[in-house]
Design an enzyme around this catalytic site. Structure first.
Site, mmCIF file in Angstrom:
data_model
loop_
_atom_site.group_PDB
_atom_site.id
_atom_site.type_symbol
_atom_site.label_atom_id
_atom_site.label_comp_id
_atom_site.label_asym_id
_atom_site.label_seq_id
_atom_site.Cartn_x
_atom_site.Cartn_y
_atom_site.Cartn_z
ATOM 1 N N HIS A 181 0.673 -1.137 0.356
ATOM 2 C CA HIS A 181 0.068 0.051 0.302
ATOM 3 C C HIS A 181 0.970 1.302 -0.386
ATOM 4 O O HIS A 181 0.893 1.901 0.555
ATOM 5 C CB HIS A 181 -0.699 0.473 1.249
ATOM 6 N N SER B 137 -2.038 5.147 11.155
ATOM 7 C CA SER B 137 -1.060 6.238 10.296
ATOM 8 C C SER B 137 0.619 6.194 10.465
ATOM 9 O O SER B 137 0.587 6.067 11.795
ATOM 10 C CB SER B 137 -1.059 8.087 10.472
ATOM 11 N N TYR C 63 -12.589 0.385 1.962
ATOM 12 C CA TYR C 63 -12.694 0.371 3.529
ATOM 13 C C TYR C 63 -13.359 -0.309 4.161
ATOM 14 O O TYR C 63 -14.733 -0.673 3.680
ATOM 15 C CB TYR C 63 -12.653 1.564 3.940
ATOM 16 N N ASP D 266 19.254 1.465 -4.504
ATOM 17 C CA ASP D 266 19.686 2.404 -3.034
ATOM 18 C C ASP D 266 19.494 3.347 -2.905
ATOM 19 O O ASP D 266 18.823 3.761 -3.216
ATOM 20 C CB ASP D 266 21.635 2.036 -3.036
#
Length: 644
Positions: free
Chosen positions: A94, A255, A458, A586
């Site tokens: 996500h 969050s 959701y 990287d």
């Protein structure tokens, strides 16, 4: 030392799934201006194959914004016999900073100019490569399961909704977050060779102002364990020795921005926050691996099982045993709430003006005063949602998926509920507590594997739904969606317990051939400016610890260089001998791509940046690789010194 579980085969694989890094809308925040303009970290698929001698199972964790049914369908068609939709879980981390346009439902291609065939191919090809590598890598392995706590890597971004849940539920999560971190570790000959970690936190440390493709905090966690701690080289010819995936679980209202502002917390630098939150996840997982080897993990013999069913969530009858009020209820067609277009404010600001993250009085009054009085069934399913996108819109153009898969996997003592939703902390708890007693296990050994196999937005608890914050507004199938999923999950668990098959159900139709999925318009061509050639170095500069070189560039989408690199940092190892010490996978490197404006629109510049912090003293140079329709080119900067 604890005994080691035996009796099974495990394989691992990793592959690049990075799509178009220039002029492609990024998926996650939905911002029209957030078009890819370079690369910070490549996106990867990490696959793990399991065999207990009777059953097979595969989990693929992808550094992607979302997982879509069209991707899963295309991947499954290319896997060896024995891998099916039932025993393969393909899940997304996500990140909100990956190229979009790889969905077959129109809503998710709104800022990409349509379906992006190159990005779709990169995603599918990479997942298949990782899965095939994992299958070929099957070998005897020792498995351990360990749980721990990670307290300083997440914050609840919808506390007003969370606090509507019963006190007994809230007491389990006093911070409003699920601190459980779970590790499945894979060892061969006493050496850690693979791991899957599950921890609930949104992959949104990078804000919608970022335009460099990034795996965000979970992508960095994998990089940190594999490349920083494990010393792996993604571009080496030898197989990678250590593969570690950081998967999502019930992260819907969680969050990584600890100060509950975009890009804020622990610091005010979004890239540094990405590194810190990713490092905390990796360090917690590595500590669990160490504890397991010291006898604190659960060793087990490999036993596998799996079930899957497809359900039309737009019209499901939910039993009183799951609704909580002793009555039957029904779900309804996918309906977006007025708070859904506003986004989750702690992770990103409003992306449609006029829509608030907390309330919308106009649409609320319209829904209460006009729409709901006309339809008792719609009122029961969707109220008190202020409706912004009615279900009828989905019948005109397939915007979102209506028939969705629900999966249950077993790997020894661990059970995964595979859901195509962003499930809130407390909604996840209810699902886990629904399944665990049926299977006779602790609810901590049952995880919700969100973002898996498709995407349906959701899932909140009914109590959270009533608050109609962003998460509730994005619970498309209404107030009874979670009870419906509990009912489905209970059925899968009972079938697994009893050794019974389940009805497959009717999957979502294949939309790959629809007109709107035939591909976005081609990007405007890029030419070399008069008197210059592609790859020609333009400048070399140094700002603090960062060295940057600019080159005449073509368009990166000409060749995605999947499995390769657009750039290299080389260190002088002798007379005319240069050794690569870093590439575009990287953390210390960045590639910025910029198209000119006005009369210079057909020209482009690539800026290669390398942060020299921690680099060994020596003489270095930067190399840039690109492609045109006539073939590849390479540019090399002037040499420069890094002092001791």
């Amino acid at each position: 030392m604890a005994s080691t579980g035996t009796g099974g085969l495990v394989g691992r694989g990793i592959a690049d799934i990075t799509g178009e890094i220039a002029e492609c809308g990024m998926l996650g925040y939905g911002m029209a201006f957030q078009q890819s303009a370079g690369l910070h970290t490549r996106l990867r698929a990490r696959a793990f194959a399991f065999s207990d001698g009777t059953e097979r199972l595969m989990i693929v964790v992808c550094d992607l914004p979302l997982m879509f049914g069209g991707v899963v369908r295309a991947v499954l068609a290319r896997l060896p016999r024995g891998y099916t939709e039932s025993n393969v879980m393909i899940t997304a981390t996500h990140t909100h900073c990956g190229p979009g346009g790889y969905a077959h439902h129109a809503l998710y291609n709104g800022n990409t100019g349509g379906f992006r065939t190159k990005t779709f191919a990169a995603v599918v090809d990479g997942i298949v490569e990782a899965a095939l590598a994992a299958h070929e890598d099957l070998a005897p392995a020792a498995l351990r399961l360990a749980h721990g706590r990670l307290e300083n890597a997440s914050a609840n971004r919808a506390r007003r909704a969370f606090d509507r849940n019963p006190a007994a539920d809230r007491a389990l999560f006093p911070g409003g977050v699920d601190p459980q971190t779970t590790l499945l570790s894979i060892e061969r000959d006493g050496r850690l060779v693979g791991a899957i970690n599950w921890f609930a936190v949104h992959n949104t440390s990078m804000t919608n102002r970022n335009r460099l493709v990034s795996g965000d905090n979970k992508g960095y966690a994998g990089y940190h364990w594999e490349r920083v701690l494990g010393g792996c080289d993604y571009l080496a010819d030898a197989p990678q020795e250590l593969i570690t995936a950081f998967a999502q679980t019930n992260a819907g209202d969680v969050s990584p921005n600890l100060n509950l502002r975009p890009g804020s917390g622990p610091t005010e630098d979004m890239a540094e926050n990405t590194r810190i939150i990713g490092t905390r996840q990796a360090d917690a997982a590595a500590a669990l691996a160490d504890k397991g080897r010291n006898g604190e993990g659960t060793s087990f013999d490999l036993v596998l099982d799996h079930r899957i069913t497809h359900v039309d969530l737009s019209d499901m009858r939910v039993l009183p045993a799951f609704t909580g009020d002793g009555r039957f209820h029904r779900t309804s067609g996918p309906t977006g709430g007025a708070t859904s277009p506003a986004g989750a404010i702690p992770d990103g600001p409003t992306y449609f003006k006029g829509f608030g993250a907390e309330r919308n009085r106009v649409l609320g009054a319209l829904s209460r005063g006009v729409v709901y009085p006309l339809s008792r069934r719609l009122r029961d399913a969707q109220a008190p949602k202020p409706m912004a996108l009615p279900a009828s819109a989905n019948r005109v153009v397939p915007l979102v998926q209506r028939r969705l898969p629900v999966q249950l996997l077993r790997i020894g003592p661990l059970y995964l509920i595979g859901l195509p939703f962003e499930v809130t902390v407390n909604a996840g708890l209810r699902l886990r507590r629904t399944v665990a007693p049926i299977l006779g296990v602790a609810w901590q050994d049952v995880l919700v594997a969100g973002y898996s196999n498709a995407y349906g937005h959701y899932t909140t608890t009914p109590e959270e739904y009533d608050a109609q914050m962003y998460e509730g507004g994005s619970t498309l199938f209404g107030r009874w969606q979670l009870p419906a999923l509990q009912q489905i999950a209970a059925g899968l668990a009972e079938a697994m317990r009893d050794g019974r098959p389940v009805e497959r159900g009717e999957p979502e139709p294949d939309l790959a051939g629809r007109r709107f999925n035939r591909g976005a318009a081609a990007a405007a061509p890029v030419l070399a400016p008069p008197g210059r050639v592609f790859g020609q170095p333009l400048s070399l500069s140094r700002t603090g610890s960062v060295v940057a070189a600019e080159f005449v560039a073509g368009h990166p989408s000409t060749e995605l260089r999947r499995g390769g690199t657009y750039l290299e940092v080389e260190r002088e190892a002798g007379a005319d001998v240069w050794t690569r010490v870093a590439d575009d996978g990287d953390w210390a490197t960045r590639l910025h791509w910029t198209r000119g404006t006005g009369p210079r629109k057909r020209y482009a510049v690539a800026r290669v940046e390398w942060d020299t912090t921690g680099a060994a003293a020596g003489r270095y140079r930067l190399r840039f690789h690109g492609d045109t329709e006539d073939g590849p080119f390479t540019g090399v900067s002037e040499a420069f010194d890094v002092p001791a």
